[in-house]
Scaffold this motif. Structure first.
Motif, PDB file in Angstrom:
ATOM      1  N   UNK A  18     -10.684 -11.293  12.965  1.00  0.00           N
ATOM      2  CA  UNK A  18      -9.367 -11.928  12.844  1.00  0.00           C
ATOM      3  C   UNK A  18      -9.468 -13.415  12.522  1.00  0.00           C
ATOM      4  N   UNK A  19     -10.621 -13.882  12.147  1.00  0.00           N
ATOM      5  CA  UNK A  19     -10.766 -15.296  11.792  1.00  0.00           C
ATOM      6  C   UNK A  19     -12.059 -15.847  12.360  1.00  0.00           C
ATOM      7  N   UNK A  20     -12.362 -17.064  12.000  1.00  0.00           N
ATOM      8  CA  UNK A  20     -13.591 -17.695  12.448  1.00  0.00           C
ATOM      9  C   UNK A  20     -13.410 -18.181  13.887  1.00  0.00           C
TER      10      UNK A  20
ATOM     11  N   UNK B 207     -14.040 -21.888  14.493  1.00  0.00           N
ATOM     12  CA  UNK B 207     -12.986 -22.792  14.011  1.00  0.00           C
ATOM     13  C   UNK B 207     -11.829 -22.839  15.001  1.00  0.00           C
ATOM     14  N   UNK B 208     -11.459 -21.680  15.544  1.00  0.00           N
ATOM     15  CA  UNK B 208     -10.364 -21.665  16.506  1.00  0.00           C
ATOM     16  C   UNK B 208     -10.755 -22.396  17.780  1.00  0.00           C
TER      17      UNK B 208
ATOM     18  N   UNK C  76     -10.672 -26.142  17.295  1.00  0.00           N
ATOM     19  CA  UNK C  76      -9.345 -26.730  17.118  1.00  0.00           C
ATOM     20  C   UNK C  76      -9.195 -27.332  15.735  1.00  0.00           C
TER      21      UNK C  76
ATOM     22  N   UNK D 285      -5.077 -17.428  22.302  1.00  0.00           N
ATOM     23  CA  UNK D 285      -4.727 -18.638  21.553  1.00  0.00           C
ATOM     24  C   UNK D 285      -5.932 -19.532  21.294  1.00  0.00           C
ATOM     25  N   UNK D 286      -6.868 -19.529  22.213  1.00  0.00           N
ATOM     26  CA  UNK D 286      -8.008 -20.429  22.000  1.00  0.00           C
ATOM     27  C   UNK D 286      -9.280 -19.672  21.631  1.00  0.00           C
TER      28      UNK D 286
END
Lengths: 514, 305
Positions: free
Chosen positions: B30-32, B35-36, B39, B266-267
């Motif tokens: 669902x994404x890197x 990176x999440x 921030x 979220x994080x």
């Protein structure tokens, strides 16, 4: 959402009793945000709440007065660049850490050498990576060796670079590393500092308590702490935050939803103030053709058309709300070197259409549009673009998905934001997007060179001139479309007195009860 | 019965294995995560430091096997964000959610069975209509609306109950009512229809004919007959409360597992999310198994089939 806001408003307006002033009565100030603090060490926690706590409990070498932006001595009493990469620092004497140990040059050398070493996994490399080594040169002095000339060093050395006692990280817990070996989790160590407040409890994800440091040194530019106890609590839900504020459960909240501002401001005992921040919203445009050589955004007329198509004033006034401002240039105006006297693109849909026609898109064009924050702003931008014939399909994704797309050169058009980590120097904003690296969608060698020169130029006026040249080129070429500066709306117990500043940092150590 | 239990345990293990694979894949695709975690204010160097430290650049199968291998040794990983071992973090958060869930289920069962029985005993009366109205209202109103309504009536207007936090038992009253109310309609409707059917069944008629007291007929014979589907749905509702208490916990700022899941997503605190997903799936599986076993004990026909 509207139902919630309406319910909140209706019920709160009906509260006739004044909020409790428990905070002032027991000298305990409670503030809340939606974020949980995972680490209280700013070197290992990229979070504004952690920075706020750091300012209250820690001291760095230099202090930037949040009202005047002037640099003042804090743990350093003086500093001097002896050459382009060497800074001699004289330290304050008679200061002690919260655990009672005396502060000295070994602590400075230890802390800065530790966090500057990437092997220790500090997550503020942007702020500490300029340091090569720090050596002790006397009983109250150190010498900082920079890797290269670093004009923004003073800015980096303010509250984002606290000093801990020598050996502070020695007892960091060992945890399994990615390769199966053990590594140290340095961010798990509770900070020990010299600041006006001392941390007495810290529960990751729950909150923390700061108590006044009675032994804080007298002539600190941060002043003598007044409030006895400062408590941070996480409350996720904005309506709950508001309810707690009006019933006296907490004394301070931020990010008051626009629809609740008037209602909250009308209540007895509550003060509401909106202030701009350093976070800017802007459009990223693929001028370099990284997403494809035939990308329409490689044509300057298309980029200028997009800039003319958007009514930034209307977005600021109707959507973002009080405290926000139209952004004239691709940097926060409060930052050193931010040239705002650059080419402006007024809202002019006719001109936008004409420019598109001139570029060969008289029948309009279609672009994928990426965004990750504040969907309502992205949708407003989409509507403006549609009016001039640009159909943009919204890819609204999490940052974790957008960042790899940005780094991989896939983004033709995107709505990005950037907060500069609270650093008041253009090197923390503009330079980040024009360095020729993975985030650079202009790939303008001149701009990159000028900005690199600002990073090593120590004469302030020469730096300003270089920034001005770079920012003018960026505006002329419409490499990016600056939109607006975000605002924060603060709501707080009106018995509490403290300065609200543009750096989006709540300087609670300066607070007092009226 | 032993074969029946073994078969159910086998299904449970299969569900947990599939859940663990899905949870792992969904989170990593669902994404890197680096990176999440870093921030949107992080430099490329900051992201690289995190990616190296947590090994996100390793092949996915290696990362998965590493994680599962740790699970078998009781190692649920370490929260990147909260800087604590997940194995230490989960019990205290689970305790909050379990307290909330059990109390909310008890509240829902008492309210809905009482109303359901009363409605079945007095169909088409004011009691019946009130019970149906309550069920419709409960289904129509999202739990956050109930939560906010309760908060403002009892916290802001009357000021008799605390609004947020979980320091005392009083802090749990409003969240329990908000969460429990959401589960009430389905149980109430099931109780009502089950009781109406049971009251007209032959064995209840026989019990009445024997001259047993009305209460004994209702509780001992009719309700026992109607209780099996309620047990099943109660188990499902309990699972739902464990996993779906996010909104109620968020509104009342209760630091339970739902709240933790929301924050962790979220994080991109992947180790925590994976562990929570697995724990919630296990809770669902165990509760379903418990309901099946209870039903099998109550109704021998289930064992045979």
């Amino acid at each position: 959402m509207f139902a919630r806001a309406g319910l909140t408003g209706a019920l709160l307006l009906s509260v006739s009793t004044a909020p409790l002033m428990a905070g002032k009565a027991d000298d305990t100030f409670t503030w809340t945000t939606a974020n949980e603090i995972g680490s209280a060490d700013i070197y290992f926690a990229n979070l504004r709440e952690t920075l706020i706590v750091t300012y209250a409990m820690c001291d760095s070498l230099i202090y930037r007065d949040p009202l005047t932006d002037a640099y003042e001595p804090l743990l350093a009493t003086s500093w001097e660049w002896t050459d382009a990469t060497t800074m001699d620092v004289t330290l304050r004497e008679g200061v002690t850490f919260h655990d009672g140990t005396a502060f000295g040059p070994e602590d400075v050398a230890y802390t800065l050498n530790f966090v500057a070493d990437p092997a220790n996994e500090s997550q503020t490399q942007q702020l500490t990576g300029w340091i090569d080594t720090v050596e002790v040169t006397g009983p109250n002095s150190v010498r900082i060796h920079a890797k290269s000339p670093t004009p923004a060093a003073l800015e980096y050395m303010t509250g984002t670079m606290p000093i801990f006692p020598e050996g502070h990280y020695d007892n960091a817990p060992e945890v399994p590393g990615a390769d199966g070996t053990q590594r140290r989790d340095n961010g798990a160590v509770t900070p020990v500092c010299t600041g006006p407040y001392e941390m007495t409890t810290f529960e990751p994800g729950e909150g923390l308590t700061l108590e006044k440091n009675e032994g804080y040194f007298a002539d600190s530019p941060k002043g003598t702490p007044q409030i006895g106890t400062i408590i941070f609590r996480t409350i996720k839900d904005p309506e709950t935050q508001i309810a707690e504020l009006v019933t006296g459960g907490v004394d301070w909240i931020w990010g008051v939803p626009t629809e609740n501002v008037d209602m909250l401001a009308a209540m007895d005992g509550v003060e509401v103030v909106a202030a701009p921040t350093l976070r800017m919203s802007f459009l990223e445009l693929d001028a370099a053709g990284r997403s494809g050589e035939d990308a329409p955004t490689t044509d300057v007329r298309v980029r200028q058309a997009i800039a003319h198509a958007i009514d930034r004033e209307a977005i600021v006034e109707n959507l973002v709300g009080d405290g926000s401002r139209v952004l004239p240039s691709i940097c926060a105006p409060a930052q050193f070197g931010c040239e705002t006297d650059v080419k402006q693109y007024d809202y002019d849909p006719e001109k936008a259409r004409a420019l598109l026609a001139e570029a060969g898109y008289e029948d309009g064009l279609s672009l994928p549009f990426w965004s990750y924050r504040d969907r309502q702003y992205a949708e407003a931008i989409l509507n403006y673009l549609r009016e001039v014939g640009i159909t943009a399909d919204l890819n609204f994704v999490q940052w974790g998905a957008l960042r790899p797309a940005l780094a991989g050169g896939e983004v033709e058009l995107g709505n990005l934001t950037w907060g500069s980590n609270g650093v008041l120097d253009v090197s923390a904003s503009t330079s980040y997007y024009f360095d020729g690296g993975e985030m650079d969608y202009a790939r303008d060698a001149d701009v990159t060179r000028w900005l690199e020169e600002t990073n090593v130029e120590t004469d302030p006026e020469a730096r300003k001139a270089l920034y001005s040249r770079a920012l003018n080129r960026i505006a002329d070429e419409a490499y990016k479309v600056p939109l607006f500066l975000y605002a924060r709306t603060y709501g707080f117990n009106d018995a509490f007195d403290y300065p609200i500043t543009d750096d989006e940092l709540a300087h609670f150590y300066l607070g007092s009860w009226k | 019965m032993a074969f029946y239990i073994l078969k159910r345990l086998g299904v449970m293990l299969a569900v947990l294995t599939v859940t663990s694979i899905l949870a792992f894949l969904l989170l990593h695709l669902s994404g890197d995560p680096a990176a999440t975690m870093a921030g949107d204010g992080a430099s490329p160097e900051d992201v690289r430091v995190i990616r190296d430290a947590y090994g996100f650049d390793r092949p996915l199968p290696v990362q998965y096997l590493d994680w599962v291998g740790g699970l078998f040794q009781g190692d649920f990983g370490r929260s990147y964000y909260l800087r604590t071992d997940v194995a230490e973090l989960l019990p205290e958060r689970l305790a909050v959610t379990a307290t909330l869930g059990v109390a909310a289920l008890a509240f829902a069962l008492v309210l809905s069975i009482t109303l359901g029985v009363a409605a079945a005993l007095r169909p088409n009366t004011i009691i019946d209509r009130f019970a149906l109205w309550l069920a419709v209202a409960g289904q129509a109103m999202p739990s956050f609306l109930v939560a906010i309504g309760l908060m403002y009536v009892f916290g802001v207007w009357l000021r008799v109950l605390p609004i947020s936090g979980g320091d005392t038992w009083q802090h749990f009253i409003l969240p329990v009512v908000a969460l429990g109310y959401y589960a009430t309609p389905s149980i109430m409707r099931l109780t009502r229809s089950g009781m109406m059917e049971a009251l007209q069944s032959d064995h209840v008629r026989t019990a009445r004919a024997y001259g047993l007291s009305p209460w004994r007929v209702v509780i001992r014979h009719a309700l026992r007959h109607a209780i099996a589907p309620i047990v099943s749905i109660a188990a499902v509702e309990m699972g739902f409360m464990l996993g779906g208490s996010i909104i109620v916990e968020s509104v009342f700022s209760l630091k339970g597992i739902g709240y933790l899941a929301w924050e962790s997503i979220q994080r991109a605190d992947i180790q925590v999310i994976q562990a929570i997903l697995l724990v919630i799936a296990a809770a669902y599986a165990v509760l379903t198994l418990a309901a099946d076993l209870l039903n099998a004990a109550l109704d021998p026909r289930i064992r045979v089939s």
